[in-house]
Scaffold this motif. Structure first.
Motif, short mmCIF file in Angstrom:
data_model
loop_
_atom_site.label_atom_id
_atom_site.label_comp_id
_atom_site.label_asym_id
_atom_site.label_seq_id
_atom_site.Cartn_x
_atom_site.Cartn_y
_atom_site.Cartn_z
N LEU A 370 0.82 -1.22 0.00
CA LEU A 370 0.00 0.00 0.00
C LEU A 370 0.85 1.26 0.00
N MET A 371 1.82 1.33 0.89
CA MET A 371 2.52 2.58 1.11
C MET A 371 3.61 2.87 0.07
N SER A 372 4.26 1.82 -0.45
CA SER A 372 5.38 2.06 -1.36
C SER A 372 4.94 2.71 -2.67
N PRO A 373 3.93 2.16 -3.39
CA PRO A 373 3.52 2.85 -4.62
C PRO A 373 2.96 4.24 -4.36
N ARG A 374 2.18 4.40 -3.28
CA ARG A 374 1.57 5.70 -3.05
C ARG A 374 2.58 6.74 -2.58
N SER A 375 3.65 6.34 -1.92
CA SER A 375 4.69 7.31 -1.60
C SER A 375 5.40 7.77 -2.87
N SER A 376 5.51 6.87 -3.86
CA SER A 376 6.07 7.26 -5.16
C SER A 376 5.14 8.26 -5.86
N VAL A 377 3.84 7.99 -5.79
CA VAL A 377 2.87 8.91 -6.40
C VAL A 377 2.93 10.28 -5.73
N LEU A 378 2.98 10.29 -4.40
CA LEU A 378 3.06 11.55 -3.68
C LEU A 378 4.32 12.31 -4.03
N THR A 379 5.43 11.61 -4.18
CA THR A 379 6.68 12.27 -4.52
C THR A 379 6.57 13.00 -5.84
N LEU A 380 6.02 12.35 -6.84
CA LEU A 380 5.89 13.00 -8.15
C LEU A 380 4.86 14.11 -8.13
N SER A 381 3.75 13.93 -7.40
CA SER A 381 2.71 14.95 -7.37
C SER A 381 3.18 16.21 -6.64
N LEU A 382 4.16 16.07 -5.76
CA LEU A 382 4.69 17.21 -5.01
C LEU A 382 5.99 17.73 -5.62
N SER A 383 6.27 17.33 -6.86
CA SER A 383 7.48 17.77 -7.56
C SER A 383 7.12 18.64 -8.74
N THR A 384 8.08 19.42 -9.20
CA THR A 384 7.93 20.19 -10.43
C THR A 384 8.77 19.51 -11.51
N PRO A 385 8.52 19.82 -12.80
CA PRO A 385 9.36 19.23 -13.85
C PRO A 385 10.85 19.49 -13.65
N ALA A 386 11.19 20.58 -12.97
CA ALA A 386 12.59 20.93 -12.77
C ALA A 386 13.27 20.08 -11.71
N ASN A 387 12.49 19.46 -10.81
CA ASN A 387 13.15 18.68 -9.75
C ASN A 387 12.61 17.26 -9.63
N GLN A 388 11.93 16.78 -10.67
CA GLN A 388 11.44 15.40 -10.64
C GLN A 388 12.59 14.41 -10.51
N GLY A 389 13.69 14.71 -11.20
CA GLY A 389 14.84 13.82 -11.11
C GLY A 389 15.46 13.81 -9.73
N PHE A 390 15.64 15.00 -9.15
CA PHE A 390 16.21 15.08 -7.79
C PHE A 390 15.33 14.37 -6.79
N ASN A 391 14.02 14.62 -6.85
CA ASN A 391 13.12 14.03 -5.87
C ASN A 391 12.99 12.52 -6.06
N SER A 392 13.02 12.05 -7.31
CA SER A 392 12.98 10.61 -7.54
C SER A 392 14.26 9.95 -7.00
N ALA A 393 15.39 10.63 -7.19
CA ALA A 393 16.64 10.12 -6.63
C ALA A 393 16.57 10.10 -5.11
N ALA A 394 16.01 11.17 -4.52
CA ALA A 394 15.90 11.23 -3.05
C ALA A 394 15.07 10.06 -2.52
#
Length: 456
Positions: A370-394
């Protein structure tokens, strides 16, 4: 180019079919290789006379993977995910070739280092591909598919690796994946063509963060090596933890270590849950074989049950989509992980039946699903195109660091108490505490805005 529109087709439709299959295949192969190597490494070590490098063959890819994650994230923000993905798959394949053809254990470990570098970068680049290619309402479904692709190898990977080794040679456990990885990459090429320049070249090269990632990787490596040093092992482990925490600060969003609402808390909770879950999982089969005298095959059924529950829960949350909010899914999942670990602790402490552990790990696996996919979704939804890479790496760095540090600490604790107390109860008590902290912090993932800052 990013797909939009409320009526977008499903992830297995003609529009997304090949990118979905190819991306999931790359995730599957990365997970398969990790588990397959665990099965064949005793054979490899015996044949190559590399017992002294046995642990390094596992710790090395984890350490270099952190560098790959940071590099691929920064590169994706600057130039889009295409070049980082191609380069990461190339490094992954090169590592497989080096390891598969290795005449000595030293060369095999070197190949594993290269393989880890590519695997870490590949996962980050794939997260950015998801952000750029799939509409946001399809993110739960594609991340559920990723989760399933990561879990399935735990069911079949060890068996396939054993059969390949028995019929041919351990070399083909590495070499056989090369062709499959190239085929998977070929499937995603059409969807990547429009993303070649989909980045922001004004984003600077984060050489400082890359240097911190190297230091963090060395600290992670040290955490896996110093625990057994006679006399000073615990002191060295504490020092490595401190260095790792200092080094990881620039690699995660600002406010992560103080659990700031929104994305920082998402990253922190994900790292804590990963540490608690995998820090417990390593010792579950050990407990079952040592105390309950089960065979390794029977003990492994507990992990198989957890893996199946993880995959099932991931599929369910993906089908529910927006009917289950990301925040609620993460909070429920975190609580289920805590319940599962607490039941394992109680079983170890009070001598309950081994079936309780099997049931407990099904509960914990459901929570991760439950939590692993939705934490990934939250990460992308709270990111901008300029920092999607940084936040995905984080996000992936949090997984690696959380797991690595907890495993190192529990390893040191287990060794210290092995002859004087019950080490299993002590280890599970520690992971319960970590899971409790994650549950307490989970509500803080809500209420955050799109995160534009980087660095803790």
């Amino acid at each position: 180019m990013r797909a939009v529109g409320a009526a977008a087709p499903g992830i297995m439709s003609g529009t997304f079919l090949w990118i979905t299959i190819g991306a999931c295949a790359l995730v599957f192969l990365g997970a398969f290789e990790s588990l397959a190597v665990t099965t064949v490494m005793p054979v490899v070590s015996a044949e190559l006379g590399g017992e002294r490098l046995y642990a390094l063959a596992f710790a090395g890819p984890l350490a270099t993977g952190v560098i790959g994650m940071v590099a691929a994230g920064n590169w994706s923000d600057r130039r889009g995910p295409t070049a980082p993905l191609y380069s990461s798959v190339a490094a992954f394949v090169a590592g497989l070739l080096i390891a598969g053809l290795a005449p000595t254990m030293e060369i095999l470990v070197a190949g594993r280092f290269v393989q880890g570098l590519g695997s870490g970068g590949m996962m980050v680049a794939l997260y950015v591909v998801v952000a750029r290619v799939y509409p946001q309402d399809k993110h739960p479904a594609i991340f559920a598919a990723f989760a399933a692709a990561w879990v399935v190898p735990s069911l079949i990977g060890p068996t396939i690796a054993a059969v390949v080794t028995d019929l041919w040679s351990w070399h083909w456990v590495f070499l056989g994946v090369v062709v499959l990885a190239l085929a998977a990459l070929f499937m995603v090429v059409p969807a990547l063509r429009g993303l070649s320049r989909d980045g922001d070249t004004s984003t600077p090269w984060a050489l400082g963060r890359l240097a911190w990632s190297v230091l963090a990787a060395l600290a992670v490596l040290a955490l896996n090596l110093v625990g057994d040093v006679p006399g000073v092992g615990p002191v060295l482990a504490v020092g490595a933890v401190v260095v790792a925490l200092i080094a990881v600060r620039p690699l995660v969003p600002r406010g992560t270590f103080i659990a700031r609402r929104g994305l920082p808390s998402v990253i922190l909770v994900r790292g804590l849950v990963a540490g608690a879950f995998f820090g417990t999982q390593v010792y579950v089969p050990y407990l079952l074989t040592d105390r309950y005298l089960l065979t390794p095959t029977l003990a492994g059924l507990a992990l198989t049950g957890g893996a199946l529950a993880w995959s099932t829960a991931s599929t369910v949350q993906g089908r529910m989509g927006a009917r289950l909010s990301n925040v609620i899914a993460l909070r429920i999942g975190t609580a289920l992980v805590l319940i599962g670990i607490a039941l394992v602790l109680a079983t170890a402490a009070f001598g309950w039946d081994a079936l309780v552990i099997v049931a407990a790990w099904i509960v914990a696996g459901s929570g991760m699903g439950l939590m692993s996919p939705r934490s990934s979704v939250l990460t992308l939804s709270l990111s901008t195109p300029a920092n999607q890479g940084f936040n995905s790496a984080a996000m992936t760095v949090a997984d690696s660091f959380g797991s690595a540090m907890v495993l190192a600490i529990t390893g040191t604790l287990f060794a210290a108490l092995a002859t004087t107390a019950d080490p299993f109860t002590a280890v599970f008590a520690l992971t319960v505490v970590i899971a409790v902290v994650a549950v307490i912090l989970a509500p803080r993932v809500a209420g955050g805005r799109v995160h534009e800052e980087v660095g803790a």
